[in-house]
Design a protein around this motif. Structure first.
Motif, mmCIF file in Angstrom:
data_model
loop_
_atom_site.group_PDB
_atom_site.id
_atom_site.type_symbol
_atom_site.label_atom_id
_atom_site.label_comp_id
_atom_site.label_asym_id
_atom_site.label_seq_id
_atom_site.Cartn_x
_atom_site.Cartn_y
_atom_site.Cartn_z
ATOM 1 N N ARG A 159 0.836 -1.204 0.000
ATOM 2 C CA ARG A 159 0.000 0.000 0.000
ATOM 3 C C ARG A 159 0.870 1.252 0.000
ATOM 4 N N THR A 160 1.935 1.260 0.811
ATOM 5 C CA THR A 160 2.824 2.418 0.883
ATOM 6 C C THR A 160 3.447 2.725 -0.477
ATOM 7 N N ILE A 161 3.808 1.684 -1.225
ATOM 8 C CA ILE A 161 4.385 1.876 -2.556
ATOM 9 C C ILE A 161 3.336 2.370 -3.544
ATOM 10 N N LEU A 162 2.195 1.690 -3.600
ATOM 11 C CA LEU A 162 1.219 1.936 -4.654
ATOM 12 C C LEU A 162 0.488 3.260 -4.500
ATOM 13 N N GLU A 163 0.268 3.719 -3.262
ATOM 14 C CA GLU A 163 -0.501 4.937 -3.088
ATOM 15 C C GLU A 163 0.229 6.162 -3.615
ATOM 16 N N GLN A 164 1.508 5.998 -3.946
ATOM 17 C CA GLN A 164 2.246 7.073 -4.601
ATOM 18 C C GLN A 164 1.914 7.160 -6.089
ATOM 19 N N HIS A 165 1.226 6.138 -6.611
ATOM 20 C CA HIS A 165 1.015 6.048 -8.061
ATOM 21 C C HIS A 165 -0.452 5.967 -8.462
ATOM 22 N N GLY A 166 -1.344 5.994 -7.518
ATOM 23 C CA GLY A 166 -2.760 5.949 -7.846
ATOM 24 C C GLY A 166 -3.579 5.610 -6.621
ATOM 25 N N GLU A 167 -4.882 5.840 -6.709
ATOM 26 C CA GLU A 167 -5.764 5.543 -5.580
ATOM 27 C C GLU A 167 -5.664 4.061 -5.222
ATOM 28 N N THR A 168 -5.348 3.809 -3.971
ATOM 29 C CA THR A 168 -5.104 2.448 -3.494
ATOM 30 C C THR A 168 -6.037 2.126 -2.336
ATOM 31 N N VAL A 169 -6.672 0.982 -2.404
ATOM 32 C CA VAL A 169 -7.524 0.510 -1.323
ATOM 33 C C VAL A 169 -6.885 -0.735 -0.725
ATOM 34 N N ALA A 170 -6.657 -0.700 0.566
ATOM 35 C CA ALA A 170 -6.112 -1.846 1.294
ATOM 36 C C ALA A 170 -6.703 -1.820 2.689
ATOM 37 N N PRO A 171 -6.885 -2.980 3.305
ATOM 38 C CA PRO A 171 -7.525 -3.016 4.630
ATOM 39 C C PRO A 171 -6.666 -2.388 5.709
ATOM 40 N N GLN A 172 -7.334 -1.820 6.693
ATOM 41 C CA GLN A 172 -6.650 -1.379 7.896
ATOM 42 C C GLN A 172 -6.510 -2.583 8.817
ATOM 43 N N GLY A 173 -5.410 -2.631 9.573
ATOM 44 C CA GLY A 173 -5.218 -3.750 10.489
ATOM 45 C C GLY A 173 -5.172 -5.073 9.756
ATOM 46 N N SER A 174 -5.801 -6.083 10.345
ATOM 47 C CA SER A 174 -5.805 -7.425 9.756
ATOM 48 C C SER A 174 -7.222 -7.815 9.334
ATOM 49 N N PHE A 175 -7.850 -6.995 8.505
ATOM 50 C CA PHE A 175 -9.168 -7.307 7.971
ATOM 51 C C PHE A 175 -8.995 -8.310 6.843
ATOM 52 N N ASN A 176 -8.895 -9.599 7.204
ATOM 53 C CA ASN A 176 -8.526 -10.570 6.176
ATOM 54 C C ASN A 176 -9.410 -11.809 6.154
ATOM 55 N N ASN A 177 -10.543 -11.775 6.887
ATOM 56 C CA ASN A 177 -11.378 -12.977 6.912
ATOM 57 C C ASN A 177 -12.617 -12.802 6.030
ATOM 58 N N HIS A 178 -13.617 -13.685 6.221
ATOM 59 C CA HIS A 178 -14.790 -13.698 5.353
ATOM 60 C C HIS A 178 -15.669 -12.470 5.531
ATOM 61 N N VAL A 179 -15.416 -11.686 6.579
ATOM 62 C CA VAL A 179 -16.128 -10.417 6.769
ATOM 63 C C VAL A 179 -15.207 -9.239 6.433
#
Length: 501
Positions: free
Chosen positions: A145-165
């Motif tokens: 996210r740190t790399i990509l947000e320099q090159h365009g709108e980037t969406v990535a979860p905050q914390g560890s939002f990585n399950n089925h919800v």
């Protein structure tokens, strides 16, 4: 969330739309447009939000529909009809509906961006990456996210939002301007990652590590390997499977996918090769060498950037294991058109991978340095943290390891805690403090290994551990705090390191 009518949402989630009092200002309730956030926690609902009233292990989301409505929810999605003035969509399965809505939104954005070009006229479609592994998912996600947000709108979860919800909630944050979607994909059983892959349909799938984290839930290391391989098994030939070739279990996944396989790691056969790893108190350094990318590469993003095919990376983050995470992030970005030098510069700006992950704290007792790595712990991550502790110590300083339980190991629990205890001694750690009954085998193994005499202390209670450490620590000590999802030990590390927030 992108703007959708209630009728479009109802079709996407295969539910029944019931108009509420809020929808009386339009000719048909289904014509009402919703474009607010999607929430499963009523406390996060704002005017215009969509509230999913999901059943939970402890409580039922339907209990919080009144609170969500009062907060301004524009739509409630529920497995049973509820009493609310907001429009509601009744579905057969709330979790399936959440997944279906996320898939609909990502698909619409991907389709709309197919012909998009950037300011220089190069193709700029929505890129989607899925990241999984027994360790390193969140750190790698944050780095990317740190790399990509320099090159365009980037969406990535905050914390560890990585399950089925959490993962679908993160996906629903994309807009028509989003250039990059980074999805962290965790699992506690076979089939979970496959489901998330089917929702996001990533064009790049990353597998970092197959280890014993959550092995008790999966049912063993082989089941863990099968679960992690779901990241790449359904990728199409136009996608890329990015694999850590230093891990034999991950490397073997090349035979399970139709996607183009790209390897990263320290091995000589890695396409993106890591060399010269060094780590000390100031951070981690290494060199990453990239291969030439064929012009007809199906994953190419308008041609490869110019510049050198290698870069020296400087991280202000502790631990040689972060070289692997950073390399995965750099590789994904490079294959999407970001020059290696740009990616490395972005990573150099990071002061930490994530809260409570190898976080260096020096605001506690005078002369004491604390590494708070107590967000989670597995055998691999604990061993890596201990090796880092041993590497960064300076002459005259004492190393102190404060270790709690490594959870969810099932039948491997005693064996792996025993192994860590012996590793502490073999690395020459000066003092061991073991906290909690589940971690006792660490203490037992350490006292049996070598000629230790009183250098390991076992304490059941975290408060007692704080008092013991306050009496024990002296200037020049370097303290590692490591445990599995123990809030008490996280804050123990904070207290020792002088963090009061």
């Amino acid at each position: 969330m992108i703007a959708l009518t209630l009728a479009e949402i109802a079709r996407a989630v295969d539910g029944e739309l019931i108009g509420g009092a809020q929808a009386t200002d339009v000719a048909e309730p289904g014509d009402l447009v919703v474009d607010g956030s999607v929430e499963t926690d009523s406390r996060l609902v704002r005017p215009g939000s969509v509230f999913f009233a999901l059943p939970g292990e402890v409580t039922d989301g339907r209990r919080f529909v009144p609170a969500a409505t009062e907060a301004g929810a524009a739509l409630v999605i529920t497995p049973e009809r509820v009493d609310t003035t907001a429009p509601q969509i009744v579905v057969a399965d709330g979790y399936a509906a959440l997944a279906a809505l996320a898939h609909e939104v990502v698909t619409r954005v991907r389709t709309a961006s197919a012909d998009r070009v950037d300011a220089e006229g190069r193709p700029a479609p929505l890129h989607v990456v899925g990241i999984t592994g027994s360790n390193g998912k969140t750190s790698t996600k944050n780095m990317l996210r740190t790399i990509l947000e320099q090159h365009g709108e980037t969406v990535a979860p905050q914390g560890s939002f990585n399950n089925h919800v959490g993962a679908p909630i993160s996906m629903l944050r994309v807009t028509y301007d989003t250039r990059y979607l980074v999805v962290e994909m965790g699992a506690s059983g076979v089939g979970h990652i496959a489901k998330l892959v089917s929702i996001a349909e990533p064009d790049t799938g990353v597998v970092l590590k197959v280890g014993l984290a959550h092995a008790g839930e999966f049912g063993g290391i082989e089941a863990t390997q099968r679960a992690k391989s779901e990241m790449v098994t359904d990728l199409p030939a136009t996608a890329t499977a990015l694999l850590n070739v230093d891990d034999d279990r991950v490397a073997s996944m090349r035979d399970l996918t139709a996607a183009q396989v790209v390897g990263f790691g320290t091995s000589a056969d890695a396409d993106y090769r890591i060399t010269g790893i060094e780590t000390d108190r100031s951070g981690t350094r290494f060199t990453l060498t990239a291969p030439p990318v064929p012009a007809d590469d199906p994953s190419a993003d308008g041609g490869r950037p110019g510049g050198p095919d290698h870069v020296d990376v400087r991280l202000a983050i502790l631990g040689e294991h972060h070289a692997m995470n950073a390399s995965a992030a750099l590789t994904v970005a490079h294959r999407w058109g970001v020059p290696l030098a740009d990616g490395a510069a972005a990573l150099a700006s990071m002061t930490r991978a994530e809260r409570w992950r190898m976080e260096l704290l020096q605001g506690g007792p005078e002369g004491v340095t604390v590494i708070n790595d107590a967000y989670n712990a597995s055998p691999d991550s604990t061993a890596a943290a201990l090796r880092t502790l041993a590497q960064i110590v300076r002459p005259g300083e004492r190393t102190v390891a404060v270790l709690g339980e490594m959870a969810e190991l099932g039948e491997y629990s005693v064996e792996e805690h025993d192994r860590i205890g012996r590793l502490v001694v073999r690395l020459g750690i000066g003092q061991l403090v073991v906290v909690g009954r589940g971690a006792m085998p660490i203490h037992q193994a350490a006292t049996l290994e070598g000629s230790w005499d009183g250098e390991s202390v076992y304490i059941e209670d975290v408060d007692d551990a704080v008092h013991t450490l306050q009496d024990m620590l002296r200037p020049g000590d370097v303290v590692l705090v490591k445990s599995s999802k123990s809030a008490e030990l996280r804050f123990l590390g904070d207290r020792l390191g002088g963090v009061t927030e």
